[in-house]
Design a protein around this motif. Sequence first.
Motif, short mmCIF file in Angstrom:
data_model
loop_
_atom_site.label_atom_id
_atom_site.label_comp_id
_atom_site.label_asym_id
_atom_site.label_seq_id
_atom_site.Cartn_x
_atom_site.Cartn_y
_atom_site.Cartn_z
N ALA A 153 33.38 40.39 48.87
CA ALA A 153 33.48 39.90 47.49
C ALA A 153 32.09 39.52 46.99
O ALA A 153 31.32 38.88 47.72
N GLY A 154 31.78 39.94 45.77
CA GLY A 154 30.47 39.70 45.20
C GLY A 154 29.49 40.82 45.45
O GLY A 154 28.40 40.84 44.87
N GLY A 155 29.87 41.75 46.31
CA GLY A 155 29.00 42.87 46.63
C GLY A 155 29.12 44.02 45.65
O GLY A 155 29.77 43.91 44.60
N SER A 156 28.50 45.14 46.02
CA SER A 156 28.46 46.31 45.14
C SER A 156 28.77 47.59 45.90
O SER A 156 28.51 47.69 47.11
N LEU A 158 32.06 42.66 42.98
CA LEU A 158 33.39 43.10 43.39
C LEU A 158 34.28 41.93 43.77
O LEU A 158 33.82 40.90 44.28
N LYS A 159 35.58 42.12 43.50
CA LYS A 159 36.59 41.12 43.81
C LYS A 159 37.64 41.75 44.72
O LYS A 159 37.85 42.97 44.67
N PRO A 160 38.35 40.95 45.51
CA PRO A 160 39.42 41.52 46.35
C PRO A 160 40.45 42.31 45.54
O PRO A 160 40.98 43.32 46.04
N GLU A 161 40.70 41.92 44.32
CA GLU A 161 41.68 42.65 43.50
C GLU A 161 41.17 44.01 43.03
O GLU A 161 41.94 44.76 42.42
N SER A 172 36.79 42.61 50.69
CA SER A 172 37.30 41.46 51.45
C SER A 172 36.72 40.16 50.92
O SER A 172 35.60 40.12 50.43
N SER A 173 37.50 39.11 51.08
CA SER A 173 37.06 37.80 50.56
C SER A 173 36.26 37.01 51.58
O SER A 173 36.16 37.41 52.73
#
Length: 121
Positions: free
Chosen positions: A14-17, A86-89, A120-121
């Motif tokens: 999560a938070g990545g690209s 990016l978010k898990p959803e 993933s979170s």
Amino acid sequence: QVQPVESGGGSAQAGGSLRLSCAASGRTFSRPAMGWFRQAPGKGREFVAAINWGNGGTRYAVSVKGRFTISRAIAGNTIYLQMDSLKPEDTAVYHCAIGGSNLYTEDYDYWGQGTQVTVSS
């Protein structure tokens, strides 16, 4: 026959690209829109983003606006989806679509097989 081929999927925190690519081989396509759609497990297909091949105009789903960027490389018959924050959803199979009449349609002439994106979170 135009065959869209996606690449660039994979896993991210999560938070990545991640950056997806879609190369369109075969004959030239006559309708101007190209787009990305996604389908998460147990859910229906969801519009993500679309681009007008000719004038570069774009449209985004509310859920990804400000985080995802769609672009095109005319020389290589390729479109890209840059996915940031990016978010898990966002976890889903992402499909490229080619040959839509406008940026609002979901009726495209050709669809790719899809590439998995897992966040993933």
